[in-house]
Design a protein around this motif. Structure first.
Motif, PDB file in Angstrom:
ATOM      1  N   VAL A 199      29.628 -22.820 -25.389  1.00  0.00           N
ATOM      2  CA  VAL A 199      29.353 -23.709 -24.254  1.00  0.00           C
ATOM      3  C   VAL A 199      28.156 -24.608 -24.559  1.00  0.00           C
ATOM      4  CG1 VAL A 199      28.691 -23.734 -21.812  1.00  0.00           C
ATOM      5  CG2 VAL A 199      30.254 -21.986 -22.658  1.00  0.00           C
ATOM      6  N   ARG A 200      28.379 -25.930 -24.457  1.00  0.00           N
ATOM      7  CA  ARG A 200      27.278 -26.889 -24.669  1.00  0.00           C
ATOM      8  C   ARG A 200      27.043 -27.609 -23.346  1.00  0.00           C
ATOM      9  NH1 ARG A 200      26.939 -24.744 -28.848  1.00  0.00           N
ATOM     10  NH2 ARG A 200      28.089 -25.050 -30.776  1.00  0.00           N
ATOM     11  N   PRO A 201      26.172 -27.068 -22.509  1.00  0.00           N
ATOM     12  CA  PRO A 201      26.019 -27.650 -21.166  1.00  0.00           C
ATOM     13  C   PRO A 201      25.204 -28.937 -21.151  1.00  0.00           C
ATOM     14  CG  PRO A 201      24.691 -25.653 -21.389  1.00  0.00           C
ATOM     15  CD  PRO A 201      25.302 -25.918 -22.725  1.00  0.00           C
ATOM     16  N   ALA A 202      25.623 -29.839 -20.254  1.00  0.00           N
ATOM     17  CA  ALA A 202      24.867 -31.072 -19.995  1.00  0.00           C
ATOM     18  C   ALA A 202      25.200 -31.473 -18.565  1.00  0.00           C
ATOM     19  CB  ALA A 202      25.296 -32.154 -20.973  1.00  0.00           C
ATOM     20  N   PRO A 203      24.251 -32.093 -17.848  1.00  0.00           N
ATOM     21  CA  PRO A 203      24.529 -32.437 -16.446  1.00  0.00           C
ATOM     22  C   PRO A 203      25.540 -33.587 -16.322  1.00  0.00           C
ATOM     23  CG  PRO A 203      22.174 -32.600 -16.977  1.00  0.00           C
ATOM     24  CD  PRO A 203      22.898 -32.456 -18.268  1.00  0.00           C
ATOM     25  N   TYR A 204      26.488 -33.458 -15.390  1.00  0.00           N
ATOM     26  CA  TYR A 204      27.443 -34.545 -15.119  1.00  0.00           C
ATOM     27  C   TYR A 204      28.027 -34.362 -13.716  1.00  0.00           C
ATOM     28  CZ  TYR A 204      31.260 -31.263 -15.991  1.00  0.00           C
ATOM     29  OH  TYR A 204      32.114 -30.200 -15.922  1.00  0.00           O
ATOM     30  N   ARG A 205      28.743 -35.381 -13.248  1.00  0.00           N
ATOM     31  CA  ARG A 205      29.313 -35.331 -11.889  1.00  0.00           C
ATOM     32  C   ARG A 205      30.664 -34.626 -11.911  1.00  0.00           C
ATOM     33  NH1 ARG A 205      28.015 -39.847  -8.521  1.00  0.00           N
ATOM     34  NH2 ARG A 205      29.948 -39.396  -7.409  1.00  0.00           N
ATOM     35  N   LEU A 206      30.697 -33.458 -11.261  1.00  0.00           N
ATOM     36  CA  LEU A 206      31.922 -32.652 -11.236  1.00  0.00           C
ATOM     37  C   LEU A 206      33.029 -33.336 -10.428  1.00  0.00           C
ATOM     38  CD1 LEU A 206      33.242 -29.997 -12.020  1.00  0.00           C
ATOM     39  CD2 LEU A 206      32.111 -28.895 -10.106  1.00  0.00           C
ATOM     40  N   ASP A 207      32.625 -34.017  -9.327  1.00  0.00           N
ATOM     41  CA  ASP A 207      33.640 -34.682  -8.490  1.00  0.00           C
ATOM     42  C   ASP A 207      34.353 -35.788  -9.277  1.00  0.00           C
ATOM     43  OD1 ASP A 207      30.936 -35.623  -8.294  1.00  0.00           O
ATOM     44  OD2 ASP A 207      31.640 -37.164  -6.916  1.00  0.00           O
ATOM     45  N   VAL A 208      33.582 -36.498 -10.115  1.00  0.00           N
ATOM     46  CA  VAL A 208      34.171 -37.582 -10.901  1.00  0.00           C
ATOM     47  C   VAL A 208      35.153 -36.994 -11.923  1.00  0.00           C
ATOM     48  CG1 VAL A 208      33.651 -39.439 -12.548  1.00  0.00           C
ATOM     49  CG2 VAL A 208      32.147 -39.045 -10.577  1.00  0.00           C
ATOM     50  N   GLN A 209      34.756 -35.872 -12.513  1.00  0.00           N
ATOM     51  CA  GLN A 209      35.628 -35.227 -13.499  1.00  0.00           C
ATOM     52  C   GLN A 209      36.967 -34.821 -12.863  1.00  0.00           C
ATOM     53  OE1 GLN A 209      34.468 -31.293 -14.882  1.00  0.00           O
ATOM     54  NE2 GLN A 209      35.273 -31.744 -16.923  1.00  0.00           N
ATOM     55  N   LEU A 210      36.908 -34.227 -11.659  1.00  0.00           N
ATOM     56  CA  LEU A 210      38.146 -33.799 -11.001  1.00  0.00           C
ATOM     57  C   LEU A 210      39.041 -34.998 -10.689  1.00  0.00           C
ATOM     58  CD1 LEU A 210      36.590 -31.033  -8.752  1.00  0.00           C
ATOM     59  CD2 LEU A 210      38.376 -30.674 -10.453  1.00  0.00           C
ATOM     60  N   GLN A 211      38.406 -36.109 -10.265  1.00  0.00           N
ATOM     61  CA  GLN A 211      39.174 -37.335  -9.989  1.00  0.00           C
ATOM     62  C   GLN A 211      39.893 -37.813 -11.253  1.00  0.00           C
ATOM     63  OE1 GLN A 211      36.329 -40.024  -8.426  1.00  0.00           O
ATOM     64  NE2 GLN A 211      36.859 -39.551  -6.302  1.00  0.00           N
ATOM     65  N   GLN A 212      39.154 -37.763 -12.377  1.00  0.00           N
ATOM     66  CA  GLN A 212      39.738 -38.237 -13.642  1.00  0.00           C
ATOM     67  C   GLN A 212      40.919 -37.366 -14.076  1.00  0.00           C
ATOM     68  OE1 GLN A 212      36.212 -38.282 -16.006  1.00  0.00           O
ATOM     69  NE2 GLN A 212      35.752 -40.423 -15.541  1.00  0.00           N
ATOM     70  N   VAL A 213      40.784 -36.055 -13.866  1.00  0.00           N
ATOM     71  CA  VAL A 213      41.894 -35.168 -14.255  1.00  0.00           C
ATOM     72  C   VAL A 213      43.115 -35.466 -13.385  1.00  0.00           C
ATOM     73  CG1 VAL A 213      42.645 -32.760 -14.338  1.00  0.00           C
ATOM     74  CG2 VAL A 213      40.382 -33.367 -15.148  1.00  0.00           C
ATOM     75  N   LEU A 214      42.875 -35.703 -12.093  1.00  0.00           N
ATOM     76  CA  LEU A 214      43.999 -36.037 -11.201  1.00  0.00           C
ATOM     77  C   LEU A 214      44.686 -37.321 -11.661  1.00  0.00           C
ATOM     78  CD1 LEU A 214      42.580 -35.131  -7.678  1.00  0.00           C
ATOM     79  CD2 LEU A 214      44.636 -34.195  -8.746  1.00  0.00           C
ATOM     80  N   LEU A 215      43.868 -38.290 -12.094  1.00  0.00           N
ATOM     81  CA  LEU A 215      44.430 -39.569 -12.581  1.00  0.00           C
ATOM     82  C   LEU A 215      45.241 -39.350 -13.854  1.00  0.00           C
ATOM     83  CD1 LEU A 215      41.705 -42.317 -12.150  1.00  0.00           C
ATOM     84  CD2 LEU A 215      44.035 -42.284 -11.232  1.00  0.00           C
ATOM     85  N   GLN A 216      44.683 -38.484 -14.708  1.00  0.00           N
ATOM     86  CA  GLN A 216      45.343 -38.198 -15.979  1.00  0.00           C
ATOM     87  C   GLN A 216      46.741 -37.596 -15.761  1.00  0.00           C
ATOM     88  OE1 GLN A 216      42.578 -35.946 -18.325  1.00  0.00           O
ATOM     89  NE2 GLN A 216      44.145 -35.452 -19.855  1.00  0.00           N
ATOM     90  N   LEU A 217      46.858 -36.802 -14.678  1.00  0.00           N
ATOM     91  CA  LEU A 217      48.145 -36.151 -14.425  1.00  0.00           C
ATOM     92  C   LEU A 217      49.027 -36.959 -13.475  1.00  0.00           C
ATOM     93  CD1 LEU A 217      46.943 -32.451 -14.141  1.00  0.00           C
ATOM     94  CD2 LEU A 217      48.288 -33.459 -15.980  1.00  0.00           C
ATOM     95  N   GLU A 218      48.611 -38.192 -13.187  1.00  0.00           N
ATOM     96  CA  GLU A 218      49.343 -39.009 -12.202  1.00  0.00           C
ATOM     97  C   GLU A 218      50.835 -39.158 -12.529  1.00  0.00           C
ATOM     98  OE1 GLU A 218      47.498 -42.709 -11.256  1.00  0.00           O
ATOM     99  OE2 GLU A 218      49.061 -43.266  -9.851  1.00  0.00           O
ATOM    100  N   PRO A 219      51.195 -39.450 -13.786  1.00  0.00           N
ATOM    101  CA  PRO A 219      52.633 -39.615 -14.063  1.00  0.00           C
ATOM    102  C   PRO A 219      53.446 -38.400 -13.621  1.00  0.00           C
ATOM    103  CG  PRO A 219      51.316 -40.224 -15.977  1.00  0.00           C
ATOM    104  CD  PRO A 219      50.368 -39.660 -14.979  1.00  0.00           C
ATOM    105  N   GLN A 220      52.891 -37.179 -13.857  1.00  0.00           N
ATOM    106  CA  GLN A 220      53.631 -35.968 -13.502  1.00  0.00           C
ATOM    107  C   GLN A 220      53.788 -35.822 -11.984  1.00  0.00           C
ATOM    108  OE1 GLN A 220      51.570 -35.910 -16.336  1.00  0.00           O
ATOM    109  NE2 GLN A 220      51.673 -33.874 -17.254  1.00  0.00           N
TER     110      GLN A 220
END
Ligand code: ADP
Length: 364
Positions: A199-220
């Protein structure tokens, strides 16, 4: 408590020694008395006293030697049993069964024996897991290969319609995708198992990450006309973004895979104290109660007949669990068959053991 036990054992040993010496000297006294009476011997009291004392010494030496021989024999047998057990384990046979008297309390070898027995039991369990793992992997590799071979043969036969030909090629391609996904998942699990500090931790926005994953799976989810609801609180987390990507992808991908046409998927994120709580829920078939504790095991598939068509290898949730646990978090499922499933991931906002200042630096 330990000291009390030690004192008690010392007192017991002293009492036993006193009783032993008392018994030996009493025996010497009575033997001397009996011998004097039998021989009608009336010596000076000093001579009688000395005779009893010498006899006492001789008896003491003889009794001590006998006890020493007895215990040494027993100890030697114990050492030999331990040696045999270690040699047996070195040969790869972990069915070690040490004699019960070795496990006796306060026996000097008891702790070593208990340790060896524990080690053998753990190694045996690991060996069983390894064999189970290999048999699962060969099964997961074997079935797509059989299918590819069958469809390749059918394609070679020639008298197929164009539509059939394309369908068979689609199946072959899907099986190949499944195989490469399996190899990628296995590799990832091996890396995570081998390196607990992956695990290589670094601070980031979790809400943005979840949005991006949802976008990534949009075709499905568009294909299945699913209604997607995202209720995402703004949360900054210090974690391994790349690894957590995999967790959300696996959970949301499963939700899309198992939810029927026109269903709904909800992704919810909120901050509770120093934790982020993510819930992915769907309106799919849900998971039977008896399967729920097992779905996070490697290769476990709840509904094998349905799952065959879905094409998973049963590793997705095991990987998600491993990653979440490496972050010091938990993953759980709530589901009632027929009423959908909800997966909840609770993650600390900072990885365990990290200095508080490092993680708060990026928080808004
Ligand atoms: P795979 O990678 O093959 O999908 P997973 O480890 O992700 O395997 O899932 C394990 C099992 O959990 C699957 O057999 C599936 O039946 C069940 N499962 C996972 N997610 C869901 C869900 N959202 N709804 C119903 N069943 C699910």
């Amino acid at each position: 408590m330990k000291l009390l036990g030690y004192v008690f054992r010392v007192i017991l040993a002293l009492a036993a020694a006193a009783a032993f010496i008392g018994a030996v000297w009493s025996a010497a006294f009575y033997i001397t008395e009996a011998a004097a009476a039998a021989l009608h011997w009336q010596p000076h009291p000093l001579a009688r006293y000395l005779a009893a004392s010498y006899l006492g010494l001789i008896l003491f030496a003889l009794a001590s030697a006998a006890i020493g021989l007895l215990t040494r024999g027993r100890q030697q047998r114990s050492w030999q049993a331990l040696q045999r057990a270690i040699q047996q384990m070195a040969r790869g046979d972990f069915r070690v069964d040490l004699p019960a008297d070795l496990e006796e309390q306060h026996h000097p070898l008891a702790r070593i024996a208990a340790g060896i027995q524990d080690m053998a039991a753990n190694l045996q369990a690991m060996e069983r897991m390894r064999q189970e793992f290999i048999s699962n992997v060969s099964h997961e590799i074997g079935s797509p290969l059989t299918s590819i071979r069958g469809f390749a043969r059918a394609l070679r036969s020639g008298n197929l319609s164009e539509e059939q030909r394309l369908r068979y090629l689609d199946i072959i391609e899907a099986e190949c995708v499944r195989l490469s996904r399996l190899s990628r998942d296995l590799l990832q699990l091996t890396v995570l198992d081998a390196d607990p500090h992956a695990v290589r931790p670094a601070p980031y926005r979790l809400d943005v990450q979840l949005q991006q994953v949802l976008l990534q799976l949009e075709p499905q989810w568009m294909d299945k006309k699913l209604d997607i609801q995202a209720v995402l609180e703004e949360v900054v987390i210090s974690a391994d973004e790349h690894l957590l990507d995999q967790v959300w992808l696996n959970l949301i991908h499963n939700a899309v895979k198992f939810t029927p046409l026109g269903g709904r998927i909800t992704v919810h994120l909120e901050r509770r104290d120093d934790r982020a709580v993510v819930t992915v829920s769907d309106t799919g078939p849900g998971i039977a109660e008896e399967d729920q504790p097992r779905i996070f095991e490697r290769f476990y598939k709840a509904d094998r007949s349905r799952h065959r068509a879905a094409g998973g290898s049963g590793l997705g949730l095991a990987i998600a669990k491993k990653i979440v646990e490496l972050h010091g978090g938990t993953i759980s499922v709530q589901s009632r068959p027929g009423e959908g499933a909800a997966f909840t991931v609770v993650l600390p906002l900072r990885p365990p053991g990290s200095p508080p200042a490092a993680a708060t630096a990026g928080e808004s």
